[in-house]
Design an enzyme around this catalytic site. Sequence first.
Site, short mmCIF file in Angstrom:
data_model
loop_
_atom_site.label_atom_id
_atom_site.label_comp_id
_atom_site.label_asym_id
_atom_site.label_seq_id
_atom_site.Cartn_x
_atom_site.Cartn_y
_atom_site.Cartn_z
N HIS A 123 0.86 -1.18 0.00
CA HIS A 123 0.00 0.00 0.00
C HIS A 123 0.90 1.24 0.00
O HIS A 123 1.57 1.53 1.00
CB HIS A 123 -0.92 0.01 1.22
N LEU A 124 0.92 1.95 -1.11
CA LEU A 124 1.74 3.16 -1.22
C LEU A 124 0.93 4.43 -0.92
O LEU A 124 1.50 5.52 -0.82
CB LEU A 124 2.35 3.26 -2.63
N ARG A 125 -0.39 4.29 -0.81
CA ARG A 125 -1.31 5.35 -0.34
C ARG A 125 -1.48 6.52 -1.30
O ARG A 125 -2.45 7.26 -1.18
CB ARG A 125 -0.86 5.88 1.02
N ASN A 161 -6.53 0.62 -3.22
CA ASN A 161 -7.40 1.38 -2.31
C ASN A 161 -6.81 2.75 -1.98
O ASN A 161 -6.58 3.11 -0.83
CB ASN A 161 -7.72 0.59 -1.04
N ASP A 220 -8.58 -5.28 -2.40
CA ASP A 220 -8.01 -5.50 -1.08
C ASP A 220 -8.44 -4.42 -0.08
O ASP A 220 -8.45 -3.23 -0.39
CB ASP A 220 -6.49 -5.54 -1.14
N ASN A 264 -5.77 -6.63 9.47
CA ASN A 264 -6.78 -7.37 8.71
C ASN A 264 -6.09 -8.21 7.65
O ASN A 264 -5.44 -7.64 6.76
CB ASN A 264 -7.74 -6.38 8.07
N ASP A 276 1.93 -6.84 2.64
CA ASP A 276 0.73 -6.08 3.02
C ASP A 276 1.14 -4.83 3.79
O ASP A 276 0.51 -4.46 4.79
CB ASP A 276 -0.24 -6.93 3.82
N HIS A 312 0.12 3.97 8.20
CA HIS A 312 -0.91 4.87 8.73
C HIS A 312 -0.22 5.99 9.49
O HIS A 312 0.84 5.78 10.12
CB HIS A 312 -1.84 4.13 9.71
#
Length: 426
Positions: free
Chosen positions: A56-58, A88, A148, A274, A301, A305
């Site tokens: 996840h690179l956001r 996402n 995801d 999760n 994964d 945050h």
Amino acid sequence: MYLIKGARILGGAPADILLRDGVVAEVGSGLTAPDATVVDADGLIALPGLVDLHTHLREPGREDAETVESGTRAAAAGGYTAVHAMANTEPVADTAGVVEQVWRLGREAGHCDVHPVGAVTRGLEGERLAELGAMADSAARVRVFSDDGHCVSDAVLMRRALEYVKAFDGVVAQHAQEPRLTEQAQMNEGEVSGRLGLAGWPAVAEEAIISRDCLLAAHVGSRLHVCHVSTAGSVEIIRWAKSKGWRVTAEVTPHHLLLTDELAETYDPVYKVNPPLRTKADVEALREALADGTIDCVATDHAPHPAEAKETEWAPAAMGMIGLETALSVVQEAMVETGLLDWAGVADRMSVRPASIGRLSGQGRPIEVGAPANLTLYDPAVRTAVDPTGFVSKSRNTPFAGLELPGRVQATFLRGRPTVLEGKPN
């Protein structure tokens, strides 16, 4: 041009490796190259550059947690030369325009190859298929599709997605979580959740979706990839599907190979993830499955945050852990130190197989003459306590802070160019 001296390729005998013009030019002993920069690799293991199927690179949208620039620098620091950026983001990567934006940001950053993952459904809402064909035909050449963070819970939509990606040899990567069985769930359902009074997340919520989707993939004759497998029951289902010759692959995260639900007793949200951390029996089953090939690969994964999303009470805290910079060390601790994998096995599970699943022709190649010079040099002998203040990632939500782990990435080369040297990202 770089001349790596004395590296142990896949843990074998020391050898010299000459990198020139983006490829491995020579491999042997006593190599010389007057114009080359010499890298002393005495005692270091040379592995093909690691490939992450689940990062996840956001960016776009959540640059407060991570950016393509910071995330790919973190990936390089962890020995990665390619990552798959999950969909996402904000906006969701469900169109050719968004995946091309992420792909171009990766090229501009230059720390590792970035392969965007396209959303299966529009807006990750699980109602209508996203522009799968347009993303596949885009400059990003998307081949992996996933919602995801959300399960494609509608069986008809999942079937249609599996049918659609067959046309371009794509794969649907499922986040296996039956939503009705996990409403308000906070952690693994079991003895610990009962004792803590936290709503349980039953293993069957994962296993039911995996069972259904294995059957759908077999019916359609398409490729299914199972994200972040976490239970012993899931392992048995995947093993059964593979015994049938079905086109099913699976991944496990580093944290699910090492940590258990007992850590939730601290009520520290850094352990909230999760799927949730499971039991010791699940951890043992996952390790065995990775060792015997039932689980194909390790995927981080990596879920960054900002501090305020994790430094709060358990219930409202965000789910997720970062993992790019610690993954290889965790795999050494869980799999190599226990004798379950040798270094050739690590290369297979962290480079060769994920590159194959993602259909990356230039990654996951052996370190041999003519191959792209994507490799990492790793020191397996050191042991240090994990200090997140030294991370390259913008986020610090690691469950391994303060834990002593083995190994350190000393250098990473992307097509012969160092993205990390002497343990420091360039």
